[in-house]
Design a protein around this motif. Structure first.
Motif, PDB file in Angstrom:
ATOM      1  N   GLN A  22       0.807  -1.249   0.046  1.00 65.29           N
ATOM      2  CA  GLN A  22       0.166   0.141   0.074  1.00 65.29           C
ATOM      3  C   GLN A  22       0.835   1.306   0.194  1.00 65.29           C
ATOM      4  N   ASP A  23       0.238   2.186  -0.483  1.00 68.72           N
ATOM      5  CA  ASP A  23       1.112   3.599  -0.401  1.00 68.72           C
ATOM      6  C   ASP A  23       1.946   4.064   0.834  1.00 68.72           C
ATOM      7  N   GLN A  24       1.231   3.779   1.880  1.00 73.27           N
ATOM      8  CA  GLN A  24       1.746   4.117   3.247  1.00 73.27           C
ATOM      9  C   GLN A  24       2.964   3.268   3.736  1.00 73.27           C
ATOM     10  N   THR A  25       2.695   2.016   3.118  1.00 73.89           N
ATOM     11  CA  THR A  25       3.832   0.962   3.553  1.00 73.89           C
ATOM     12  C   THR A  25       4.888   1.133   2.715  1.00 73.89           C
ATOM     13  N   ALA A  26       4.867   1.578   1.478  1.00 72.97           N
ATOM     14  CA  ALA A  26       6.065   1.861   0.443  1.00 72.97           C
ATOM     15  C   ALA A  26       6.699   3.162   1.084  1.00 72.97           C
ATOM     16  N   LEU A  27       6.084   4.225   1.658  1.00 72.54           N
ATOM     17  CA  LEU A  27       6.733   5.486   2.112  1.00 72.54           C
ATOM     18  C   LEU A  27       7.391   5.048   3.422  1.00 72.54           C
ATOM     19  N   ALA A  28       6.880   4.286   4.233  1.00 69.55           N
ATOM     20  CA  ALA A  28       7.570   3.392   5.403  1.00 69.55           C
ATOM     21  C   ALA A  28       8.611   3.156   5.292  1.00 69.55           C
ATOM     22  N   LEU A  29       8.629   2.092   4.132  1.00 65.22           N
ATOM     23  CA  LEU A  29      10.159   1.227   3.805  1.00 65.22           C
ATOM     24  C   LEU A  29      10.768   2.241   3.232  1.00 65.22           C
ATOM     25  N   GLN A  30      10.600   3.236   2.361  1.00 61.64           N
ATOM     26  CA  GLN A  30      11.250   4.250   2.055  1.00 61.64           C
ATOM     27  C   GLN A  30      12.506   4.862   3.131  1.00 61.64           C
ATOM     28  N   ASP A  31      11.374   5.468   4.182  1.00 60.21           N
ATOM     29  CA  ASP A  31      12.014   6.032   5.229  1.00 60.21           C
ATOM     30  C   ASP A  31      13.046   5.188   6.077  1.00 60.21           C
ATOM     31  N   ASP A  32      12.376   3.965   6.528  1.00 60.95           N
ATOM     32  CA  ASP A  32      13.011   2.982   7.245  1.00 60.95           C
ATOM     33  C   ASP A  32      14.280   2.557   6.630  1.00 60.95           C
ATOM     34  N   LEU A  33      14.419   2.450   5.436  1.00 60.53           N
ATOM     35  CA  LEU A  33      15.663   1.807   4.545  1.00 60.53           C
ATOM     36  C   LEU A  33      16.718   3.219   4.709  1.00 60.53           C
ATOM     37  N   ALA A  34      16.309   4.227   4.674  1.00 62.77           N
ATOM     38  CA  ALA A  34      17.312   5.500   4.393  1.00 62.77           C
ATOM     39  C   ALA A  34      17.818   5.393   5.799  1.00 62.77           C
ATOM     40  N   ASP A  35      17.211   5.270   6.783  1.00 61.95           N
ATOM     41  CA  ASP A  35      17.506   5.379   8.247  1.00 61.95           C
ATOM     42  C   ASP A  35      18.452   4.176   8.435  1.00 61.95           C
ATOM     43  N   ARG A  36      18.206   3.031   8.185  1.00 60.74           N
ATOM     44  CA  ARG A  36      18.964   1.925   8.462  1.00 60.74           C
ATOM     45  C   ARG A  36      20.373   1.793   7.635  1.00 60.74           C
ATOM     46  N   ILE A  37      20.351   2.514   6.384  1.00 59.84           N
ATOM     47  CA  ILE A  37      21.467   2.458   5.543  1.00 59.84           C
ATOM     48  C   ILE A  37      22.502   3.541   6.252  1.00 59.84           C
ATOM     49  N   VAL A  59       4.169   2.376  -6.460  1.00 68.22           N
ATOM     50  CA  VAL A  59       5.212   1.461  -5.953  1.00 68.22           C
ATOM     51  C   VAL A  59       6.225   1.210  -6.647  1.00 68.22           C
ATOM     52  N   GLY A  60       6.169   1.238  -7.704  1.00 68.84           N
ATOM     53  CA  GLY A  60       7.393   1.404  -9.010  1.00 68.84           C
ATOM     54  C   GLY A  60       8.019   2.568  -8.764  1.00 68.84           C
ATOM     55  N   ARG A  61       7.432   3.690  -8.814  1.00 68.91           N
ATOM     56  CA  ARG A  61       8.176   4.992  -8.638  1.00 68.91           C
ATOM     57  C   ARG A  61       8.846   4.900  -6.960  1.00 68.91           C
ATOM     58  N   MET A  62       8.532   4.468  -6.107  1.00 64.77           N
ATOM     59  CA  MET A  62       8.987   4.065  -4.883  1.00 64.77           C
ATOM     60  C   MET A  62      10.267   3.301  -4.968  1.00 64.77           C
ATOM     61  N   LEU A  63      10.232   2.201  -5.831  1.00 64.65           N
ATOM     62  CA  LEU A  63      11.336   1.390  -5.856  1.00 64.65           C
ATOM     63  C   LEU A  63      12.461   2.146  -6.514  1.00 64.65           C
ATOM     64  N   ALA A  64      12.243   3.033  -7.482  1.00 68.61           N
ATOM     65  CA  ALA A  64      13.158   3.901  -8.081  1.00 68.61           C
ATOM     66  C   ALA A  64      13.594   4.878  -7.144  1.00 68.61           C
ATOM     67  N   SER A  65      12.679   5.532  -6.385  1.00 66.45           N
ATOM     68  CA  SER A  65      13.101   6.297  -5.347  1.00 66.45           C
ATOM     69  C   SER A  65      13.891   5.761  -4.292  1.00 66.45           C
ATOM     70  N   ILE A  66      13.773   4.737  -3.678  1.00 65.58           N
ATOM     71  CA  ILE A  66      14.560   3.996  -2.679  1.00 65.58           C
ATOM     72  C   ILE A  66      15.901   3.639  -3.277  1.00 65.58           C
ATOM     73  N   SER A  67      16.003   3.423  -4.578  1.00 69.47           N
ATOM     74  CA  SER A  67      17.287   2.993  -5.247  1.00 69.47           C
ATOM     75  C   SER A  67      18.227   4.130  -5.354  1.00 69.47           C
ATOM     76  N   GLY A  68      17.467   5.524  -5.636  1.00 66.28           N
ATOM     77  CA  GLY A  68      18.352   6.761  -5.798  1.00 66.28           C
ATOM     78  C   GLY A  68      18.672   7.085  -4.431  1.00 66.28           C
ATOM     79  N   ILE A  69      17.718   7.213  -3.082  1.00 68.78           N
ATOM     80  CA  ILE A  69      18.394   7.315  -2.065  1.00 68.78           C
ATOM     81  C   ILE A  69      19.517   6.751  -1.551  1.00 68.78           C
ATOM     82  N   ALA A  70      19.553   5.313  -1.538  1.00 67.22           N
ATOM     83  CA  ALA A  70      20.531   4.416  -1.280  1.00 67.22           C
ATOM     84  C   ALA A  70      21.782   4.907  -2.163  1.00 67.22           C
ATOM     85  N   ARG A  71      21.734   5.176  -3.350  1.00 69.92           N
ATOM     86  CA  ARG A  71      22.716   5.656  -4.097  1.00 69.92           C
ATOM     87  C   ARG A  71      23.321   6.710  -3.615  1.00 69.92           C
TER      88      ARG A  71
END
Length: 125
Positions: A22-37, A59-71
């Motif tokens: 869901q959108d909220q789950t994807a947003l939370a994952l983005q934040d959680d991953l950035a914090d953990r990295i 969700v597709g855009r969130m995967l791309a966004s997560i990748s960009g943040i991680a990079r």
């Protein structure tokens, strides 16, 4: 809201998405991953989406966004286990996931992350 667990394996963070995103789950994952990295100094992130049968444009855009943040945080992201129907849907939606590395399975994804880590280590010398 469901949270997606993030496991640490050495210098890699492993995310296995077992719930519909869901959108909220994807947003939370983005934040959680950035914090953990940032906290762990992880150099790799593997996102296993093999359990997902449907991925919408958000969700597709969130995967791309997560990748960009991680990079930006000096980590390489690999998305593994994409179902053929999901790949077809992403293409039909016009989402090419620029900058997102993909692999068919976890084994190939780990090999990609190891190569990226070796290249980064050589570049730092």
């Amino acid at each position: 809201m469901d949270r997606v667990p993030i496991l640490r394996m050495g210098r890699t963070l492993l995310v296995t998405i077992q719930v519909d995103m869901q959108d909220q789950t994807a947003l939370a994952l983005q934040d959680d991953l950035a914090d953990r990295i940032a906290k762990t100094g992880a150099t790799g992130v593997m996102i296993d989406i093999s359990a997902l049968e449907i991925v919408d444009s958000f969700v597709g855009r969130m995967l791309a966004s997560i990748s960009g943040i991680a990079r930006i945080l000096s980590a390489t992201t690999v998305v593994v286990g994409m179902q053929p129907a999901v790949a077809i849907t992403l293409v039909e939606l016009g989402l090419s996931l620029d900058g997102v590395k993909t692999a068919l399975n976890v084994e190939r994804g780990m090999a990609l992350l190891r190569r990226a880590e070796q290249e980064a280590d050589l570049g730092a010398r």
